[in-house]
Scaffold this motif. Structure first.
Motif, PDB file in Angstrom:
ATOM      1  N   UNK A  26       0.731  -1.118   0.119  1.00 16.04           N
ATOM      2  CA  UNK A  26      -0.107  -0.105  -0.175  1.00 16.04           C
ATOM      3  C   UNK A  26       0.854   1.408  -0.169  1.00 16.04           C
ATOM      4  N   UNK A  27       0.074   2.377  -0.489  1.00 21.64           N
ATOM      5  CA  UNK A  27       1.043   3.623  -0.381  1.00 21.64           C
ATOM      6  C   UNK A  27       0.496   4.442   0.814  1.00 21.64           C
ATOM      7  N   UNK A  28       1.694   5.076   1.354  1.00 25.36           N
ATOM      8  CA  UNK A  28       1.094   5.809   2.627  1.00 25.36           C
ATOM      9  C   UNK A  28       1.782   7.267   2.553  1.00 25.36           C
ATOM     10  N   UNK A  29       1.380   8.313   3.157  1.00 26.73           N
ATOM     11  CA  UNK A  29       1.888   9.379   3.090  1.00 26.73           C
ATOM     12  C   UNK A  29       2.366   9.874   4.543  1.00 26.73           C
ATOM     13  N   UNK A  30       3.512  10.476   4.601  1.00 26.23           N
ATOM     14  CA  UNK A  30       4.045  10.760   5.830  1.00 26.23           C
ATOM     15  C   UNK A  30       4.030  12.288   5.963  1.00 26.23           C
ATOM     16  N   UNK A  31       3.428  12.947   7.038  1.00 27.94           N
ATOM     17  CA  UNK A  31       3.313  14.334   7.052  1.00 27.94           C
ATOM     18  C   UNK A  31       3.878  15.034   8.657  1.00 27.94           C
ATOM     19  N   UNK A  32       4.617  15.873   8.518  1.00 28.20           N
ATOM     20  CA  UNK A  32       5.226  16.627   9.701  1.00 28.20           C
ATOM     21  C   UNK A  32       4.562  17.770   9.889  1.00 28.20           C
TER      22      UNK A  32
END
Length: 165
Positions: free
Chosen positions: A67-73
């Motif tokens: 799966x794809x994920x997104x990391x956000x700071x």
């Protein structure tokens, strides 16, 4: 009872470094790598666990094959610095599983968060939940990670340890 950092000797540091690199190493292999017999090595590992130097064992997970994920700071600034506001916001963070790391920091902002979501829409829902559950937030600024340049490689034990240990 927690040991002080001064109570760590060079053998303890070598054990910690080896376990940090491979938490699944067998006691026999660890003992051989450190240069101890298995029984004293296991005693030291248990002492390091009991005194809190080893908090837990974990696995690094890579979801990219499935799966794809997104990391956000995210940088968060609270409207006030009342202890009750910090406590309410930290409770909201603890209840939000997408927030995988959070640091209370000094300077122009109050918190830096690392959030892992399915996609930007999922991140947006997460940030909306945080804002709704924590009205003391004055500002939330997001930074979407494009790619990871350096992964967590553990604590730099040799640089942080007491040189007289």
């Amino acid at each position: 009872m927690r040991k002080s950092a001064r109570a760590l000797d060079r053998i303890d540091l070598r054990i910690l470094a080896a376990l940090q690199a491979d938490g699944r190493i067998t006691n026999a292999a660890l003992a051989e790598r450190i240069g101890l017999s298995p029984s004293p090595c296991l005693e030291r590992v248990r002492r390091l666990e009991q005194t809190g130097f080893i908090r837990r064992y974990t696995a690094e997970i890579d979801l990219s094959p499935v799966t794809r994920t997104v990391t956000v700071f995210a940088e968060v600034t609270l409207a006030s610095h009342a202890q009750a506001d910090f406590a309410r916001f930290e409770a909201a963070l603890a209840a939000e599983p997408a927030v995988v790391e959070a640091h209370c920091v000094g300077g122009g902002i109050d918190y830096v968060l690392r959030i892992v979501a399915r996609d930007i829409a999922d991140y947006h829902e997460t940030s909306e939940r945080l804002l709704a559950s924590a009205p003391e937030v004055a500002n939330l600024t997001s930074y979407v990670a494009i790619r990871r340049v350096k992964a967590d490689s553990g604590l730099p034990l040799d640089r942080l340890a007491d040189p007289e240990a």
